[in-house]
Design a protein around this motif. Structure first.
Motif, PDB file in Angstrom:
ATOM      1  N   SER A   6       7.633   8.360   6.466  1.00 31.36           N
ATOM      2  CA  SER A   6       7.885   8.625   5.044  1.00 31.36           C
ATOM      3  C   SER A   6       9.254   8.084   4.625  1.00 31.36           C
ATOM      4  N   SER A   7       9.814   8.618   3.585  1.00 29.21           N
ATOM      5  CA  SER A   7      11.080   8.095   3.064  1.00 29.21           C
ATOM      6  C   SER A   7      12.266   8.667   3.820  1.00 29.21           C
ATOM      7  N   GLY A   8      13.400   7.968   3.686  1.00 27.46           N
ATOM      8  CA  GLY A   8      14.610   8.471   4.294  1.00 27.46           C
ATOM      9  C   GLY A   8      15.229   7.507   5.262  1.00 27.46           C
ATOM     10  N   ASN A   9      16.280   7.976   5.924  1.00 26.91           N
ATOM     11  CA  ASN A   9      17.025   7.164   6.874  1.00 26.91           C
ATOM     12  C   ASN A   9      16.845   7.700   8.276  1.00 26.91           C
ATOM     13  N   ASN A  61       0.836  -1.198   0.000  1.00 25.92           N
ATOM     14  CA  ASN A  61       0.000   0.000   0.000  1.00 25.92           C
ATOM     15  C   ASN A  61       0.873   1.251   0.000  1.00 25.92           C
ATOM     16  N   SER A  62       0.855   1.967  -1.107  1.00 20.35           N
ATOM     17  CA  SER A  62       1.724   3.138  -1.242  1.00 20.35           C
ATOM     18  C   SER A  62       1.298   4.285  -0.334  1.00 20.35           C
ATOM     19  N   ALA A  63       0.131   4.178   0.260  1.00 16.83           N
ATOM     20  CA  ALA A  63      -0.349   5.249   1.134  1.00 16.83           C
ATOM     21  C   ALA A  63       0.236   5.159   2.543  1.00 16.83           C
ATOM     22  N   PHE A  64       0.837   4.040   2.892  1.00 14.81           N
ATOM     23  CA  PHE A  64       1.409   3.907   4.230  1.00 14.81           C
ATOM     24  C   PHE A  64       2.519   4.932   4.414  1.00 14.81           C
ATOM     25  N   GLN A  65       2.533   5.570   5.592  1.00 17.77           N
ATOM     26  CA  GLN A  65       3.505   6.618   5.861  1.00 17.77           C
ATOM     27  C   GLN A  65       4.419   6.281   7.049  1.00 17.77           C
ATOM     28  N   TYR A  66       3.906   5.472   7.968  1.00 19.55           N
ATOM     29  CA  TYR A  66       4.646   5.169   9.178  1.00 19.55           C
ATOM     30  C   TYR A  66       5.184   3.750   9.107  1.00 19.55           C
ATOM     31  N   PHE A  67       6.442   3.606   9.499  1.00 19.77           N
ATOM     32  CA  PHE A  67       7.082   2.304   9.388  1.00 19.77           C
ATOM     33  C   PHE A  67       7.841   2.014  10.676  1.00 19.77           C
ATOM     34  N   MET A  68       7.649   0.829  11.179  1.00 23.90           N
ATOM     35  CA  MET A  68       8.274   0.466  12.437  1.00 23.90           C
ATOM     36  C   MET A  68       9.066  -0.824  12.313  1.00 23.90           C
TER      37      MET A  68
END
Lengths: 119, 108
Positions: B52-55, B27-34
Motif C-alpha cells: 500500500s502507500s507509505g515509505n 491499475n489502482s487495485a495493485f497493493q504490493y510493490f517491489m
C-alpha cells in the motif's frame, strides 16, 4: 533467506535439439513457480505459471508444446525447450513464490537465470 | 498503456550521490510493490517490498509508494559503484508485472 537455484547456468546447443532447465527452491516450499525470458536490455517477460501437481498456465503467444513445463514437487520445476532454434536463444529465469511461513506469500524470489544459446 | 512504466535510463551519477528511481502504474487495485536489482547476466534480487502507500527504509534504500498518483520510487543514499545495476519495479496480484528496468551507473 529464500534461495532459488537454476541449472544449468548456461547452455549451448545445436538447432533442433531439446534443452531442459531446472529450477529449485532450496530452503522453502514453492506452490507456484514462474518462468520468464529476458532479451538483452529488456525486461522480464512472463512465459508461464507453474503450480505443483497441475498443468502450467501459459501466457498469450507462448507455445506450450515448445516450452514444456513440469512442476513435479514443491521444490522443483523444469522447463524444456523442445526443438530449439536460434530465435529461442535468450536468458531464462525462474522464480518461486513462497507458500507461507516467515516470508510474505506474495513475494517472488528469482533464480540466477540460464543463458541459452542455440547455434 | 503499459501496466508499469519505467524510464530505461541509463542514469549516471557520481559516487555518494542520492539516486531517485521511479515507476508509474496503471491499475489502482495493485497493493504490493517491489523493487528488484539485477546485475548483468544475473537473476533479479529482491531489494525492497512495500504494501500500500507509505515509505519503507532499509539501510541506504528507501521505497516510497503514492497510491493517489500511482507512483512508486526507490531512493538510494550515498550511492556506491557496487550499486551499478538495473533496477526493476514490479507490482501485480498473482502475476508480477515488471517495468523495463532503469540502468544505474555509479562512477567512482
Amino acid at each position: 533467506g529464500a534461495v532459488v537455484s537454476q541449472h544449468p547456468s548456461w547452455v549451448i546447443c545445436k538447432s533442433g535439439t531439446s534443452v531442459k532447465i531446472e529450477c529449485r527452491s532450496l530452503d522453502f516450499q514453492a506452490t507456484t513457480m514462474f518462468w520468464y525470458r529476458q532479451f538483452p536490455k529488456q525486461s522480464l517477460m512472463l512465459m508461464a505459471t507453474s503450480n505443483e501437481g497441475s498443468k502450467a498456465t501459459y501466457e498469450q503467444g507462448v507455445e506450450k508444446d515448445k516450452f514444456l513445463i513440469n512442476h513435479a514437487s514443491l521444490t522443483l520445476s523444469t522447463l524444456t525447450v523442445t526443438s530449439a532454434h536460434p530465435e529461442d536463444s535468450s536468458f531464462y529465469i525462474c522464480s518461486a513464490r513462497t507458500s507461507g511461513g516467515s516470508l510474505s506469500t506474495d513475494t517472488q524470489y528469482f533464480g540466477p537465470g540460464t543463458r541459452l544459446t542455440v547455434l | 498503456q503499459k501496466e508499469v512504466e519505467q524510464d530505461p535510463g541509463p542514469l549516471s551519477v557520481p559516487e555518494g550521490a542520492i539516486v531517485s528511481l521511479n515507476c508509474t502504474y496503471s491499475n489502482s487495485a495493485f497493493q504490493y510493490f517491489m523493487w528488484y536489482r539485477q546485475y548483468s547476466r544475473k537473476g533479479p534480487e529482491l531489494l525492497m517490498y512495500t504494501y500500500s502507500s507509505g515509505n519503507k527504509e532499509d539501510g541506504r534504500f528507501t521505497a516510497q509508494v503514492d497510491k493517489s498518483s500511482k507512483y512508486i520510487s526507490l531512493f538510494i543514499r550515498d550511492s556506491q559503484p557496487s550499486d551499478s545495476a538495473t533496477y526493476l519495479c514490479a507490482t501485480g496480484f498473482q502475476k508480477l508485472v515488471f517495468g523495463t528496468g532503469t540502468r544505474l551507473l555509479v562512477s567512482p
